[in-house]
Design an enzyme around this catalytic site. Structure first.
Site, PDB file in Angstrom:
ATOM      1  N   CYS A  76       0.854  -1.197   0.000  1.00 37.99           N
ATOM      2  CA  CYS A  76       0.000   0.000   0.000  1.00 37.99           C
ATOM      3  C   CYS A  76       0.891   1.249   0.000  1.00 37.99           C
ATOM      4  O   CYS A  76       1.661   1.450  -0.922  1.00 37.99           O
ATOM      5  CB  CYS A  76      -0.989  -0.042   1.165  1.00 37.99           C
ATOM      6  SG  CYS A  76      -2.364   1.129   0.950  1.00 37.99           S
ATOM      7  N   HIS A 176      -3.921  -4.722  -0.226  1.00 37.43           N
ATOM      8  CA  HIS A 176      -3.484  -5.312   1.041  1.00 37.43           C
ATOM      9  C   HIS A 176      -3.527  -6.835   0.925  1.00 37.43           C
ATOM     10  O   HIS A 176      -4.587  -7.436   1.103  1.00 37.43           O
ATOM     11  CB  HIS A 176      -4.383  -4.846   2.187  1.00 37.43           C
ATOM     12  CG  HIS A 176      -4.157  -3.426   2.575  1.00 37.43           C
ATOM     13  ND1 HIS A 176      -3.222  -3.068   3.520  1.00 37.43           N
ATOM     14  CD2 HIS A 176      -4.720  -2.278   2.128  1.00 37.43           C
ATOM     15  CE1 HIS A 176      -3.225  -1.754   3.653  1.00 37.43           C
ATOM     16  NE2 HIS A 176      -4.109  -1.251   2.821  1.00 37.43           N
ATOM     17  N   GLU A 178      -2.517  -8.987   2.946  1.00 37.20           N
ATOM     18  CA  GLU A 178      -2.849  -9.571   4.246  1.00 37.20           C
ATOM     19  C   GLU A 178      -4.359  -9.577   4.508  1.00 37.20           C
ATOM     20  O   GLU A 178      -4.830 -10.258   5.420  1.00 37.20           O
ATOM     21  CB  GLU A 178      -2.107  -8.825   5.372  1.00 37.20           C
ATOM     22  CG  GLU A 178      -2.646  -7.459   5.733  1.00 37.20           C
ATOM     23  CD  GLU A 178      -2.213  -6.315   4.823  1.00 37.20           C
ATOM     24  OE1 GLU A 178      -2.457  -5.152   5.193  1.00 37.20           O
ATOM     25  OE2 GLU A 178      -1.642  -6.584   3.737  1.00 37.20           O
TER      26      GLU A 178
END
Length: 196
Positions: A76, A176, A178
């Site tokens: 990001c 993202h 994750e």
């Protein structure tokens, strides 16, 4: 050994948990002199580019990151900081990835670009191994890297922008991983396996 760089500009725990789910035990580091001990590193980031670059410089990270020759992944804002310049505050960034970061021209669409969107592969690369066409990933941003020769995958929201970039030992993901379920996990595993 994997390091997550904590400059105070990101939610470190979500990134750490994502790697732990892949069987890794990442270390969270806060001092530049620690980085040399690790085989690969993650630079997460959220917030404003000018503030984040100022913080990197104040904490002594800039030259350490420029000198790091092992695999480095920006996520990001972390990806944007690895580029040459950001229009968010009109700041020079680290210059490890060629290209500019500009405000997304979203037209009538809501800003920031937030939520799930598809990506389209532009180049074959070890970081994108196993990805299928039109994979969905989770984005939260209003600035983005303009597509160029470093773009491995792109996304469209108002305009086209880079979703994944790479040059030499440095890579970036605008979304993202994750927070991107099994697709994000695959990409993080690809980074673990990557030997530039």
């Amino acid at each position: 050994m994997l390091a997550i760089i904590n400059t105070g500009c990101a939610n470190i725990n979500s990134v750490r948990f994502a790697f732990e789910r892949l069987g890794q035990s990442p270390a969270v580091i806060t001092a530049p002199e620690q980085l040399a001990r690790y085989d690969r590193a993650i630079l997460p980031g959220v917030g404003h580019a000018a503030i984040a670059i100022e913080r990197l410089q104040a904490l002594g990270w800039q030259q350490t990151l420029l000198d790091y020759e092992r695999p480095l992944l920006g996520i990001c804002l972390g990806m944007q900081l690895l580029c040459e310049h950001s229009a968010e505050g009109q700041v020079s960034c680290l210059g490890k990835i060629p290209g500019q970061v500009q405000a997304l021209d979203v037209g009538p669409l809501p800003s920031p670009h937030m939520g799930w969107n598809t990506i389209q592969l532009q180049q074959e690369h070890p970081l994108t191994q196993g990805l299928r066409p039109q994979e969905h990933l989770y984005f939260v941003h209003s600035f983005a890297h303009s597509t160029n020769t470093a773009t491995l995958a792109q996304c469209h929201y108002g305009e086209r922008f880079s979703a994944i970039v790479a040059k030499d030992n440095v890579a970036g993901m605008q979304f993202h991983p994750e927070r991107s379920a099994h697709v994000g996990a695959r990409l993080l595993q690809n980074f673990i396996n990557w030997q530039p």
